[in-house]
Each structure stands twice: as structure tokens, then as C-alpha cells.
Design a protein around this motif. Structure first.
Motif, PDB file in Angstrom:
ATOM      1  N   THR A 115       0.825  -1.200   0.000  1.00 19.86           N
ATOM      2  CA  THR A 115       0.000   0.000   0.000  1.00 19.86           C
ATOM      3  C   THR A 115       0.862   1.253   0.000  1.00 19.86           C
ATOM      4  N   ALA A 116       1.972   1.206   0.730  1.00 10.66           N
ATOM      5  CA  ALA A 116       2.845   2.378   0.850  1.00 10.66           C
ATOM      6  C   ALA A 116       3.488   2.772  -0.476  1.00 10.66           C
ATOM      7  N   ASP A 117       3.574   1.841  -1.414  1.00 12.81           N
ATOM      8  CA  ASP A 117       4.200   2.159  -2.702  1.00 12.81           C
ATOM      9  C   ASP A 117       3.259   2.909  -3.640  1.00 12.81           C
ATOM     10  N   ALA A 174       9.025  -6.029  -6.014  1.00 16.12           N
ATOM     11  CA  ALA A 174       8.032  -4.978  -5.813  1.00 16.12           C
ATOM     12  C   ALA A 174       6.613  -5.516  -5.798  1.00 16.12           C
ATOM     13  N   ALA A 175       6.419  -6.731  -6.325  1.00 11.86           N
ATOM     14  CA  ALA A 175       5.077  -7.304  -6.385  1.00 11.86           C
ATOM     15  C   ALA A 175       5.183  -8.818  -6.414  1.00 11.86           C
ATOM     16  N   ARG A 187      -2.127 -12.785   0.812  1.00 13.09           N
ATOM     17  CA  ARG A 187      -2.186 -11.515   1.553  1.00 13.09           C
ATOM     18  C   ARG A 187      -2.634 -11.748   2.990  1.00 13.09           C
ATOM     19  N   ALA A 188      -3.612 -12.636   3.169  1.00 13.27           N
ATOM     20  CA  ALA A 188      -4.161 -12.882   4.506  1.00 13.27           C
ATOM     21  C   ALA A 188      -3.140 -13.512   5.446  1.00 13.27           C
ATOM     22  N   THR A 189      -2.092 -14.129   4.902  1.00 15.25           N
ATOM     23  CA  THR A 189      -1.087 -14.781   5.749  1.00 15.25           C
ATOM     24  C   THR A 189       0.019 -13.834   6.189  1.00 15.25           C
ATOM     25  N   ASP A 195      -1.364  -3.675   5.023  1.00  8.27           N
ATOM     26  CA  ASP A 195      -0.249  -2.974   4.377  1.00  8.27           C
ATOM     27  C   ASP A 195      -0.060  -3.408   2.930  1.00  8.27           C
ATOM     28  N   HIS A 196      -0.934  -4.294   2.451  1.00 12.51           N
ATOM     29  CA  HIS A 196      -0.799  -4.837   1.095  1.00 12.51           C
ATOM     30  C   HIS A 196      -2.164  -4.846   0.424  1.00 12.51           C
ATOM     31  N   VAL A 197      -2.167  -4.787  -0.885  1.00 11.75           N
ATOM     32  CA  VAL A 197      -3.421  -4.780  -1.636  1.00 11.75           C
ATOM     33  C   VAL A 197      -3.246  -5.566  -2.929  1.00 11.75           C
TER      34      VAL A 197
END
Length: 313
Positions: A115-117, A174-175, A187-189, A195-197
Motif C-alpha cells: 500500500t505504501a508504494d 516490488a510485487a 495476503r491474509a497470511t 499494508d498490502h493490496v
């Protein structure tokens, strides 16, 4: 006169278990829980096949396999089915002696980013390293999508989903690129999922499907119609708005059991084991699963999705 071959069904019954190739661990699709029991949409499909063929949804031998070996294990005779977020493609069915018995889940490859990126589209990843899983179609999909736009990314292949996620999580990439449903589970782990999408955009079409060898049309029919029954039972409930509609659908499908090499109660056992397709999806990917992946293309056709049940009469 019947042209049915039942060699695989007979062998499965003699063994007392269906051998199922599954992923090495993707939440929502196929992943052992804290007690070691495999859970997920893919594993429920395998349980449904076991319930129909053997009368016992627990009669499954799980074969976690890396992507590059999934079809090899099936073709070699080590497995009876492959239900492992495996995309149905012309190349796979043309090059290997396999048939895809039906789509278990519609998906597309996407991107997990921080998310911060402030990344909101795949184009913003041009020039960056992205984590992928070895043995998948990801590298080709990336080359096709970015190349058609005059852009490039640097795929970094990891042997397992866990290693690929770690390569993303530690900042090396980066991804993380994978089917979007699988990314929701990944993502859930993470320690701080917020902080991630998962980006909305998908760069490919990935119809994940149930695969069998092409040497046994009888076993192919059993697997195809177990899967079709799951969708048909959900459709019956929706159309009739009646709690007994799924059971009525099981009665209709059950009449054809003997012609498939099964008995007339096979569809009722599938319902008792895993429910309808809607139940399977809700349990493994819906809000209660902690993933909350919308039905989207996996809704029934009558709700704007792609699942269109074949007639059970």
C-alpha cells in the motif's frame, strides 16, 4: 449398448481412495489446516469426487505438487485427478494426454503490492522485479501483457508459493504475481495484511479446472458430472427458492448414476459432503473464510457470472 470404460473407477475402489494432486499450499484453494486436514475449494472438489465414487469424502490421498510436475504426476499414473489451481489451456490439453473435466474457478493473474508504494496499476511496475512461481504460465503472461505495451518487468521465479511470497515480503520484489484469488489467500497470511493490496486489474484469463487422464472416458464423465452437479444444485436452489431444491436436483442426477458406474445416491452424498457450489465457494473464499473474495465471474450466469449449469435430467 455402452462404451463406458471404468478402469480408473474400479482401481479407485480397489485402493479405497482418490489420489488428488493439489497445490503446495494456497489458502482458500488447497492448504492444510492446523490439524493437517486439507481445506479449500480445490480440495472440496476432490472430496465431492470421492463421495460420489467411494461413498466417503475423506477417502482422498493428497499429493501436494509443485506446478511444473502437476500434470506429469497425473499422466504417469501417480494420481487420479488434478485439482490444483491449474489453468485449462489449449497448450496443456494438446501437448499432454489429459482432459479438463470442467472449470472449478474463474480467475486471472494479478499483482500483490505494498500500500505504501501507491501502485494502482500494473503499468507502474515496469522496470521492477516481480516474484513468480516457477512452472506456471506467469512469465509468459507478463511478457505478453507488458510487451504489448512496450514495457518490461523482471520476473523472479521461486520454487514454491511460500518462497515467492517471502521474496515479495522481504522487499526483494516490488510485487507478487499469481492468480488473484490465490493472492487474496497469500495476503491474509502476511503479518499486516492491511499494508498490502491486490490490484483490481488482471493480465490474463485463468479458468482453473479439474484435470484427468484422457485414457478413460468413464472416469472423465464421473468427474465432469460431479462438478456440474455442484453448479446445478446451486442453480436449482436459486431458481426454486426452496430448501429442498438441491435434494430434488440430486434425485434427478442420481437416476443416471448406474450409467456412470455409480449408484443412485451419488449426488446426495456429494451434497452431504460439500453442499452446492455456492456453499463450497462461500466456505472457502467468502466473508466467513477471512478472504471475502467476491463471486464475480464465479457467480451463476443468472447473477452475471460464468457458471452455467448443464441440465441434470
Amino acid at each position: 449398448m455402452t462404451h463406458r470404460t471404468v478402469a480408473t473407477l474400479d482401481t479407485v475402489r480397489e485402493r479405497g481412495a482418490v489420489r488428488a494432486v493439489v497445490s503446495q499450499g494456497i489458502r482458500g484453494l488447497s492448504l492444510p489446516d492446523g490439524d493437517g486436514a486439507w481445506r479449500g475449494l480445490d480440495t472440496d472438489v476432490a472430496r465431492a469426487v470421492a463421495a460420489a465414487a467411494l461413498g466417503d469424502p475423506a477417502a482422498v490421498d493428497w499429493l501436494p505438487t509443485d506446478p511444473g510436475e502437476r500434470l506429469n504426476r497425473l499422466v504417469s499414473g501417480d494420481a487420479d485427478v488434478a485439482t490444483c489451481n491449474l489453468s485449462w489451456t489449449l497448450g496443456r490439453e494438446a501437448a499432454q494426454p489429459v482432459l479438463f473435466a470442467g472449470v472449478t474457478c474463474y480467475d486471472g493473474e494479478g499483482f500483490l503490492v505494498r500500500t505504501a508504494d501507491r501502485i494502482t496499476s500494473p503499468e507502474q511496475l515496469a522496470g521492477h522485479r516481480v516474484a513468480t512461481q516457477a512452472g506456471t504460465t506467469t512469465a509468459g503472461n507478463l511478457a505478453a501483457w507488458f510487451g504489448s505495451r512496450g514495457l518490461k518487468v523482471e520476473p523472479v521465479a521461486y520454487a514454491t508459493p511460500a518462497e515467492a511470497l517471502a521474496g515479495y515480503a522481504d522487499g526483494s520484489c516490488a510485487a507478487y504475481v499469481l492468480d488473484r484469488i490465490a493472492l487474496a489467500g497469500a495476503r491474509a497470511t502476511l503479518p499486516r495484511p492491511a499494508d498490502h493490496v491486490v490490484l483490481e486489474a488482471a493480465i490474463s484469463r485463468e479458468p482453473m479446472a479439474l484435470a484427468v487422464r484422457d485414457d478413460d472416458p468413464g472416469w472423465f464423465r464421473v468427474c465432469r458430472w460431479v462438478l456440474q452437479f455442484l453448479v446445478g444444485a446451486e442453480s436449482a436452489v436459486q431458481e426454486e427458492g426452496d430448501g429442498g431444491a438441491a435434494r430434488a436436483a440430486a434425485d434427478r442426477a442420481g437416476r443416471h448414476g448406474p450409467a456412470l458406474g455409480l449408484d443412485e445416491r451419488w449426488a446426495h452424498r456429494v451434497l452431504d459432503a460439500v453442499g452446492t457450489y455456492g456453499d463450497v465457494y462461500a466456505r472457502n473464499l467468502g466473508p466467513a473464510s477471512g478472504l471475502d473474495v467476491g463471486r464475480g465471474a464465479n457467480a451463476l450466469w443468472s447473477d452475471g457470472g460464468l457458471h452455467y449449469p448443464l441440465p441434470l435430467h
